[in-house]
Design a protein around this motif. Structure first.
Motif, PDB file in Angstrom:
ATOM      1  N   ALA A 198     -23.786  17.132  23.514  1.00 18.50           N
ATOM      2  CA  ALA A 198     -22.570  17.950  23.447  1.00 18.50           C
ATOM      3  C   ALA A 198     -22.913  19.410  23.146  1.00 18.50           C
ATOM      4  CB  ALA A 198     -21.626  17.391  22.385  1.00 18.50           C
ATOM      5  N   LYS A 199     -23.853  19.616  22.227  1.00 19.31           N
ATOM      6  CA  LYS A 199     -24.257  20.990  21.918  1.00 19.31           C
ATOM      7  C   LYS A 199     -24.981  21.630  23.099  1.00 19.31           C
ATOM      8  CE  LYS A 199     -24.549  20.380  16.907  1.00 19.31           C
ATOM      9  NZ  LYS A 199     -25.414  20.392  15.711  1.00 19.31           N
ATOM     10  N   LEU A 200     -25.743  20.810  23.840  1.00 19.44           N
ATOM     11  CA  LEU A 200     -26.453  21.334  25.006  1.00 19.44           C
ATOM     12  C   LEU A 200     -25.461  21.833  26.053  1.00 19.44           C
ATOM     13  CD1 LEU A 200     -29.182  21.723  26.446  1.00 19.44           C
ATOM     14  CD2 LEU A 200     -28.912  19.411  27.382  1.00 19.44           C
ATOM     15  N   ILE A 201     -24.364  21.119  26.233  1.00 21.33           N
ATOM     16  CA  ILE A 201     -23.327  21.553  27.175  1.00 21.33           C
ATOM     17  C   ILE A 201     -22.837  22.947  26.812  1.00 21.33           C
ATOM     18  CG2 ILE A 201     -20.947  21.130  27.931  1.00 21.33           C
ATOM     19  CD1 ILE A 201     -21.475  18.185  27.854  1.00 21.33           C
ATOM     20  N   GLN A 202     -22.650  23.200  25.513  1.00 20.45           N
ATOM     21  CA  GLN A 202     -22.175  24.513  25.073  1.00 20.45           C
ATOM     22  C   GLN A 202     -23.233  25.594  25.315  1.00 20.45           C
ATOM     23  OE1 GLN A 202     -19.040  24.674  24.093  1.00 20.45           O
ATOM     24  NE2 GLN A 202     -18.930  22.446  24.353  1.00 20.45           N
ATOM     25  N   GLU A 262     -18.881   7.266  26.962  1.00 24.94           N
ATOM     26  CA  GLU A 262     -17.876   7.115  25.917  1.00 24.94           C
ATOM     27  C   GLU A 262     -18.530   6.812  24.574  1.00 24.94           C
ATOM     28  OE1 GLU A 262     -14.833   7.770  26.271  1.00 24.94           O
ATOM     29  OE2 GLU A 262     -14.656   7.892  28.433  1.00 24.94           O
ATOM     30  N   GLY A 263     -17.698   6.733  23.532  1.00 21.44           N
ATOM     31  CA  GLY A 263     -18.191   6.430  22.190  1.00 21.44           C
ATOM     32  C   GLY A 263     -18.587   4.982  22.060  1.00 21.44           C
ATOM     33  N   ARG A 264     -19.343   4.644  21.016  1.00 19.98           N
ATOM     34  CA  ARG A 264     -19.820   3.284  20.829  1.00 19.98           C
ATOM     35  C   ARG A 264     -18.829   2.480  19.988  1.00 19.98           C
ATOM     36  NH1 ARG A 264     -25.789   4.639  18.658  1.00 19.98           N
ATOM     37  NH2 ARG A 264     -26.262   6.318  20.099  1.00 19.98           N
ATOM     38  N   GLU A 265     -18.715   1.230  20.331  1.00 22.35           N
ATOM     39  CA  GLU A 265     -17.966   0.261  19.555  1.00 22.35           C
ATOM     40  C   GLU A 265     -16.537   0.716  19.270  1.00 22.35           C
ATOM     41  OE1 GLU A 265     -22.025  -1.110  17.227  1.00 22.35           O
ATOM     42  OE2 GLU A 265     -20.321  -0.306  16.122  1.00 22.35           O
ATOM     43  N   GLY A 266     -15.950   1.421  20.241  1.00 24.94           N
ATOM     44  CA  GLY A 266     -14.550   1.793  20.129  1.00 24.94           C
ATOM     45  C   GLY A 266     -14.270   2.923  19.163  1.00 24.94           C
ATOM     46  N   ARG A 267     -15.294   3.606  18.648  1.00 27.08           N
ATOM     47  CA  ARG A 267     -15.071   4.662  17.665  1.00 27.08           C
ATOM     48  C   ARG A 267     -14.929   6.002  18.350  1.00 27.08           C
ATOM     49  NH1 ARG A 267     -20.096   3.782  13.807  1.00 27.08           N
ATOM     50  NH2 ARG A 267     -21.063   3.805  15.857  1.00 27.08           N
ATOM     51  N   GLY A 268     -13.752   6.244  18.902  1.00 26.76           N
ATOM     52  CA  GLY A 268     -13.488   7.530  19.521  1.00 26.76           C
ATOM     53  C   GLY A 268     -14.125   7.669  20.876  1.00 26.76           C
ATOM     54  N   ASN A 269     -14.302   8.908  21.299  1.00 23.70           N
ATOM     55  CA  ASN A 269     -14.780   9.193  22.649  1.00 23.70           C
ATOM     56  C   ASN A 269     -16.148   9.841  22.670  1.00 23.70           C
ATOM     57  OD1 ASN A 269     -12.628   8.140  24.099  1.00 23.70           O
ATOM     58  ND2 ASN A 269     -11.422   9.994  23.797  1.00 23.70           N
ATOM     59  N   GLY A 270     -16.950   9.621  21.625  1.00 19.97           N
ATOM     60  CA  GLY A 270     -18.357  10.019  21.676  1.00 19.97           C
ATOM     61  C   GLY A 270     -18.597  11.471  22.014  1.00 19.97           C
ATOM     62  N   ILE A 271     -19.217  11.696  23.179  1.00 12.88           N
ATOM     63  CA  ILE A 271     -19.576  13.050  23.607  1.00 12.88           C
ATOM     64  C   ILE A 271     -18.353  13.935  23.686  1.00 12.88           C
ATOM     65  CG2 ILE A 271     -20.485  14.390  25.533  1.00 12.88           C
ATOM     66  CD1 ILE A 271     -22.373  12.149  26.085  1.00 12.88           C
ATOM     67  N   GLU A 272     -17.258  13.349  24.124  1.00  9.83           N
ATOM     68  CA  GLU A 272     -16.033  14.139  24.250  1.00  9.83           C
ATOM     69  C   GLU A 272     -15.660  14.764  22.910  1.00  9.83           C
ATOM     70  OE1 GLU A 272     -11.401  13.087  24.948  1.00  9.83           O
ATOM     71  OE2 GLU A 272     -12.872  12.115  26.234  1.00  9.83           O
ATOM     72  N   GLU A 273     -15.690  13.954  21.825  1.00  7.53           N
ATOM     73  CA  GLU A 273     -15.355  14.469  20.510  1.00  7.53           C
ATOM     74  C   GLU A 273     -16.389  15.490  20.047  1.00  7.53           C
ATOM     75  OE1 GLU A 273     -15.049  11.096  18.019  1.00  7.53           O
ATOM     76  OE2 GLU A 273     -13.063  10.499  18.770  1.00  7.53           O
ATOM     77  N   GLN A 274     -17.687  15.190  20.285  1.00  6.72           N
ATOM     78  CA  GLN A 274     -18.740  16.105  19.872  1.00  6.72           C
ATOM     79  C   GLN A 274     -18.628  17.423  20.623  1.00  6.72           C
ATOM     80  OE1 GLN A 274     -20.580  15.512  17.427  1.00  6.72           O
ATOM     81  NE2 GLN A 274     -20.409  13.288  17.116  1.00  6.72           N
ATOM     82  N   SER A 275     -18.276  17.348  21.902  1.00 11.37           N
ATOM     83  CA  SER A 275     -18.143  18.563  22.703  1.00 11.37           C
ATOM     84  C   SER A 275     -17.012  19.425  22.179  1.00 11.37           C
ATOM     85  CB  SER A 275     -17.901  18.198  24.167  1.00 11.37           C
ATOM     86  OG  SER A 275     -17.814  19.358  24.932  1.00 11.37           O
ATOM     87  N   GLN A 276     -15.903  18.795  21.815  1.00 18.04           N
ATOM     88  CA  GLN A 276     -14.779  19.553  21.254  1.00 18.04           C
ATOM     89  C   GLN A 276     -15.190  20.216  19.943  1.00 18.04           C
ATOM     90  OE1 GLN A 276     -11.366  17.054  20.876  1.00 18.04           O
ATOM     91  NE2 GLN A 276     -11.427  16.411  23.003  1.00 18.04           N
TER      92      GLN A 276
END
Length: 531
Positions: free
Chosen positions: A422-426, A450-464
């Protein structure tokens, strides 16, 4: 006989031929699909030789020609039938009568509509021709259904059921056209694909009941039809292919199979020319699937052989360039036609090679390493980040290529180190729209995004989070909405002892990435994405 030749024969000999009478002229009316089919498979001269004086678009307004009959070739949709019947409205009739050829069967509800229409008295003939597919090459076809990719993969999209029926119907016309009732195989894990397979089998069963002679040749092996979705293999279209045809379409912006280049005239002047890259050019057919460096070497040898054949003192070596080739055309204008064909492909191949050497080589190597999971020496790739970071920060590499590489990196990593990605995208400064296209890989059934084990959206959340920390603004998350211009549901058709083998595929990376770049909010939650 190639698929294009078979379709051309059906149009010229079975549709237009029986209606041709010397001294009589008719108008050919085509809808969008049939226009593409006729343009791809028939030369205008051949069409006109069958007594056609004018070709009209079904969707366009037309001038009345009450002294002439019209031949309609169209897909049997309610929209097309309505437009055809409007041409015979008593208040503004356009043609004397109509001969209607449908690319597929007419649904019962439209049969009723036709029977109840006052315009039916002007219809002289109505036949089903079963050509609901577009041949692109001798063994390649497309369904010419640009919305299908968006409808198939976009969660909650309206019209998904109609889309699956349309695809099954079009594939059924191909099987009917070829006289094949194949064994149908599909990936049962993807519900949409299985639905299409069941719809297709039902259509072929109905066709067999109506025409018992259909596919009764017991002397040949039974063919197989394999239906796959694009999520079955996302990697292949993201990797830069280094064969001639693939590089030309990937790097040179070819539109509608047309290549524009600068040519030399007999007088030594220069002007722009356009050339259609299709199977009418034997040299294109010979070279298109060869490695790009081999193509350049072979064209050089062809030029040298041509020069030696016209010279009394053959050269031991020949250092050829586009400039020298144009000079040769200027010096021997009587051979301009032959040399121009060689110059065309030499220019194409050399342009691709220059792009490869101007920063693309390291990119292609990294793509291959990520796709295979090992280096060219056979060593396992442990860190995708170390492999891609130098290329992603190279200013000579465009955003489009970087997005493709980051998609490969994400698929390779299988969801590891999401925060770092996610930081690399920025840091790489990928624009928001292209960023969303990377994340929407999840809607092709790739949970690594996506996020693991249903805990949010992974990269999407990190990117935000990374964007809020680094730039103070929140990125808009968008729903998958795929480009409607370059979607290609292609089939490869091989005829041999095993009969026809039809494979659903997409050909170019430009199509796949463009499909992700036209996005509309809101993006679906993880539970909405197809798994």
């Amino acid at each position: 006989m190639s698929l294009k030749d078979l379709v051309s024969k059906r149009i010229l000999d079975d549709i237009l031929g029986p209606l041709f009478k010397l001294g009589e002229w008719r108008v050919l009316v085509l809808d969008q699909l049939s226009t593409s089919i006729v343009s791809s498979c028939c030369r205008m001269h051949d069409v006109m030789s069958k007594g056609i004086t004018l070709v009209e678009g079904l969707e366009k307004s037309k001038e009345p020609q009450l002294a002439r009959e019209a031949i309609y070739i169209m897909w049997p949709s309610e929209e097309s039938l309505t437009k055809m019947l409007m041409d015979f409205d008593e208040s503004f009739r356009v043609y004397k009568a109509a001969h209607v050829f449908l690319l597929d069967r007419l649904p019962p509800v439209l049969v009723t509509k036709l029977q109840q229409s006052p315009a039916k008295k002007y219809i002289r003939s109505l036949k089903e021709s079963y050509i609901g597919f577009l041949p692109k090459e001798s063994r390649v076809f497309t369904l010419n259904f640009p919305d299908s990719f968006r409808l198939f993969f976009s969660p909650g999209s309206a019209g998904k059921g109609e889309m699956k029926t349309r695809i099954a119907d079009q594939l059924a016309t191909l099987c009917a056209f070829l006289g094949e009732f194949p064994t149908i195989r599909c990936n049962k894990a993807v519900a949409g694909v299985e639905d299409i397979a069941h719809e297709l089998y039902k259509r072929l069963e109905d066709f067999k009941m109506q025409s018992p002679s259909f596919a009764t040749d017991e002397g040949k092996n039974k063919s197989e039809l394999i239906i796959l979705d694009r999520g079955f293999d996302v990697v292949s279209p993201l990797v830069h292919e280094l064969t001639y045809q693939a590089m030309v379409y990937d790097l040179l912006g070819i539109k509608r199979d047309v290549y524009s280049y600068e040519a030399t005239t007999e007088g030594g002047g220069k002007h722009s020319r356009e050339v259609i890259l299709d199977e009418s050019d034997p040299l294109w057919v010979e070279l298109r699937h060869k490695f790009i460096s081999d193509v350049i070497g072979e064209v050089r040898e062809m030029v040298k052989g041509f020069a030696d054949s016209k010279s009394k003192s053959p050269t031991a070596s020949y250092d050829m360039s586009v400039k020298k080739l144009h000079q040769m055309i200027k010096e021997v204008p009587q051979y301009q036609k032959e040399l121009s064909k060689l110059a065309r492909h030499f220019s194409l191949a050399e342009t691709c090679d220059k792009k490869l050497k101007a920063g693309m080589f390291d990119l292609c190597k990294a793509e291959q390493d990520l796709a295979t999971g090992e280096s060219e020496t056979g060593e396992k790739i442990d860190s995708a980040m170390n492999l891609t970071t130098p290329i992603l920060f190279d200013r000579k590499i465009g955003v489009y290529e970087k997005v493709r590489l980051m998609m490969l990196q994400l698929l390779f990593s299988e969801g590891e180190a999401k925060e770092g990605f996610a930081k690399l995208i920025q840091r790489v400064e990928i624009p928001p729209k292209e960023r969303s296209s990377i994340l929407n890989l999840a809607c092709l059934g790739h949970p690594s995004v996506e996020g693991r084990e249903g805990r949010g959206n992974g990269i999407e959340e990190q990117s935000q989070r990374a964007e809020e920390e680094g730039e103070g603004r929140r990125r808009e998350i968008r729903r998958l909405s795929l480009d409607t211009h370059h979607s290609r549901h292609h089939g490869v058709c091989h005829r041999g002892e095993a009969g026809y083998e039809l494979l659903s595929r997409a050909v170019t990376a430009s199509w796949l990435l463009a499909s992700f770049l036209h996005l509309h909010p809101p993006r679906p939650s993880r539970s909405e994405c197809p798994q």
